[in-house]
Design a protein around this motif. Structure first.
Motif, mmCIF file in Angstrom:
data_model
loop_
_atom_site.group_PDB
_atom_site.id
_atom_site.type_symbol
_atom_site.label_atom_id
_atom_site.label_comp_id
_atom_site.label_asym_id
_atom_site.label_seq_id
_atom_site.Cartn_x
_atom_site.Cartn_y
_atom_site.Cartn_z
ATOM 1 N N TRP A 161 0.808 -1.217 0.000
ATOM 2 C CA TRP A 161 0.000 0.000 0.000
ATOM 3 C C TRP A 161 0.846 1.274 0.000
ATOM 4 N N PRO A 162 1.880 1.405 0.841
ATOM 5 C CA PRO A 162 2.670 2.650 0.829
ATOM 6 C C PRO A 162 3.317 2.956 -0.522
ATOM 7 N N LEU A 163 3.587 1.938 -1.315
ATOM 8 C CA LEU A 163 4.202 2.162 -2.626
ATOM 9 C C LEU A 163 3.216 2.804 -3.593
ATOM 10 N N PHE A 164 1.927 2.482 -3.451
ATOM 11 C CA PHE A 164 0.912 3.098 -4.314
ATOM 12 C C PHE A 164 0.529 4.498 -3.838
ATOM 13 N N ILE A 165 0.455 4.702 -2.524
ATOM 14 C CA ILE A 165 0.055 6.014 -2.012
ATOM 15 C C ILE A 165 1.174 7.038 -2.188
ATOM 16 N N ASP A 166 2.377 6.577 -2.504
ATOM 17 C CA ASP A 166 3.486 7.475 -2.846
ATOM 18 C C ASP A 166 3.246 7.955 -4.282
ATOM 19 N N PHE A 167 2.230 8.763 -4.441
ATOM 20 C CA PHE A 167 1.643 9.139 -5.724
ATOM 21 C C PHE A 167 2.627 9.815 -6.676
ATOM 22 N N PHE A 168 3.592 10.535 -6.140
ATOM 23 C CA PHE A 168 4.542 11.269 -6.978
ATOM 24 C C PHE A 168 5.728 10.420 -7.436
ATOM 25 N N ASN A 169 5.771 9.156 -7.042
ATOM 26 C CA ASN A 169 6.925 8.317 -7.375
ATOM 27 C C ASN A 169 6.542 7.038 -8.117
ATOM 28 N N LEU A 170 5.499 7.114 -8.908
ATOM 29 C CA LEU A 170 5.036 5.955 -9.668
ATOM 30 C C LEU A 170 6.105 5.425 -10.621
ATOM 31 N N ASN A 173 6.579 13.385 -11.409
ATOM 32 C CA ASN A 173 6.884 14.467 -10.481
ATOM 33 C C ASN A 173 5.611 15.108 -9.966
ATOM 34 N N GLY A 174 5.638 15.468 -8.687
ATOM 35 C CA GLY A 174 4.526 16.221 -8.133
ATOM 36 C C GLY A 174 4.559 17.640 -8.647
ATOM 37 N N ILE A 175 3.401 18.135 -9.099
ATOM 38 C CA ILE A 175 3.349 19.516 -9.587
ATOM 39 C C ILE A 175 2.356 20.370 -8.800
ATOM 40 N N HIS A 176 1.587 19.713 -7.904
ATOM 41 C CA HIS A 176 0.638 20.461 -7.078
ATOM 42 C C HIS A 176 0.289 19.641 -5.845
ATOM 43 N N GLY A 177 0.231 20.295 -4.710
ATOM 44 C CA GLY A 177 -0.237 19.661 -3.494
ATOM 45 C C GLY A 177 0.803 18.804 -2.799
ATOM 46 N N VAL A 178 0.307 18.062 -1.799
ATOM 47 C CA VAL A 178 1.145 17.218 -0.965
ATOM 48 C C VAL A 178 1.004 15.775 -1.431
ATOM 49 N N ASN A 179 2.134 15.112 -1.648
ATOM 50 C CA ASN A 179 2.156 13.728 -2.117
ATOM 51 C C ASN A 179 1.241 12.845 -1.263
ATOM 52 N N GLU A 214 -2.000 13.114 -0.785
ATOM 53 C CA GLU A 214 -3.208 13.754 -0.277
ATOM 54 C C GLU A 214 -4.153 14.094 -1.429
ATOM 55 N N VAL A 215 -5.457 13.957 -1.170
ATOM 56 C CA VAL A 215 -6.477 14.252 -2.171
ATOM 57 C C VAL A 215 -6.236 15.648 -2.744
ATOM 58 N N GLY A 216 -6.298 15.737 -4.054
ATOM 59 C CA GLY A 216 -6.101 16.999 -4.755
ATOM 60 C C GLY A 216 -4.700 17.185 -5.317
ATOM 61 N N CYS A 217 -3.744 16.370 -4.858
ATOM 62 C CA CYS A 217 -2.391 16.514 -5.409
ATOM 63 C C CYS A 217 -2.386 16.066 -6.874
ATOM 64 N N ILE A 218 -1.454 16.628 -7.634
ATOM 65 C CA ILE A 218 -1.372 16.340 -9.072
ATOM 66 C C ILE A 218 0.058 15.932 -9.409
ATOM 67 N N ARG A 219 0.169 14.878 -10.212
ATOM 68 C CA ARG A 219 1.481 14.436 -10.697
ATOM 69 C C ARG A 219 1.541 14.581 -12.216
ATOM 70 N N HIS A 220 2.754 14.759 -12.721
ATOM 71 C CA HIS A 220 3.016 14.803 -14.160
ATOM 72 C C HIS A 220 3.928 13.625 -14.466
ATOM 73 N N CYS A 221 3.453 12.717 -15.313
ATOM 74 C CA CYS A 221 4.208 11.502 -15.639
ATOM 75 C C CYS A 221 4.568 11.503 -17.113
ATOM 76 N N VAL A 222 5.762 10.995 -17.420
ATOM 77 C CA VAL A 222 6.259 10.928 -18.790
ATOM 78 C C VAL A 222 6.700 9.500 -19.083
ATOM 79 N N GLY A 223 6.286 9.015 -20.263
ATOM 80 C CA GLY A 223 6.700 7.690 -20.719
ATOM 81 C C GLY A 223 5.656 6.634 -20.411
ATOM 82 N N PHE A 224 5.007 6.128 -21.428
ATOM 83 C CA PHE A 224 3.988 5.089 -21.275
ATOM 84 C C PHE A 224 4.187 4.041 -22.358
#
Length: 162
Positions: free
Chosen positions: A26-35, A46-52, A54-64
């Motif tokens: 579970w802690p690996l998934f809730i670490d939202f900014f480190n997927l 990378n986190g671009i808004h809010g606290v990793n 926590e509801v409302g935080c936003i991440r920017h991911c590259v490479g799929f």
């Protein structure tokens, strides 16, 4: 996996782990900014808004790892919309991307299955995607989840061995 009768694509995939508990995964998934540490083919997250985490935080991911992507630099901005630590579940939506994911919501849930194991469920609801099929999408999710959970489990087992 059956296709939903609505206009949206809905699916769920699962992966079972036998050497890592829900409390470890579970802690690996809730670490939202480190997927990117776990997601195959993702070069950055990378986190671009809010606290990793926590509801409302936003991440920017590259490479799929898409079959028919728009190029090397596929990216998405995802917002954490719900977290239930007691149920070990989180939901997020994609608020912007360059690969055709529209009206996307996904939920990840980690379910305990004994002292040494767990099951991870990953479900999604999305508008149909022009460059692929529903069947490919479900297969892609299963492949990604299997690779992610395997990498998580191996990492935890190796960490225990140290």
């Amino acid at each position: 996996m059956e296709k939903s009768s609505t206009a949206k694509w809905e699916g769920k995939v699962t992966s079972s782990l036998t050497k890592a508990s829900a409390d470890q995964i579970w802690p690996l998934f809730i670490d939202f900014f480190n997927l990117h540490k776990w997601f195959p083919g993702m070069s950055a997250c990378n986190g671009i808004h809010g606290v990793n985490g926590e509801v409302g935080c936003i991440r920017h991911c590259v490479g799929f790892p898409f079959k028919n992507s728009v190029g090397k630099d596929c990216w998405a901005k995802a917002r954490l919309v719900a977290v239930d630590p007691n149920e070990m579940s989180l939901s997020y939506d994609i608020i912007e991307s360059n690969f055709g994911f529209n009206s996307y919501v996904s939920t990840v849930k980690v379910i305990g299955s004994g002292a040494e194991g767990c099951v991870v469920e990953w479900s999604f609801t999305i508008d149909p995607v022009e460059w692929t099929t529903y069947e490919y999408m479900v297969g892609m999710y299963q492949d990604i989840l299997d690779k992610m959970t395997n990498k998580m489990e191996v990492g935890l087992v190796e960490k225990k061995a140290l």
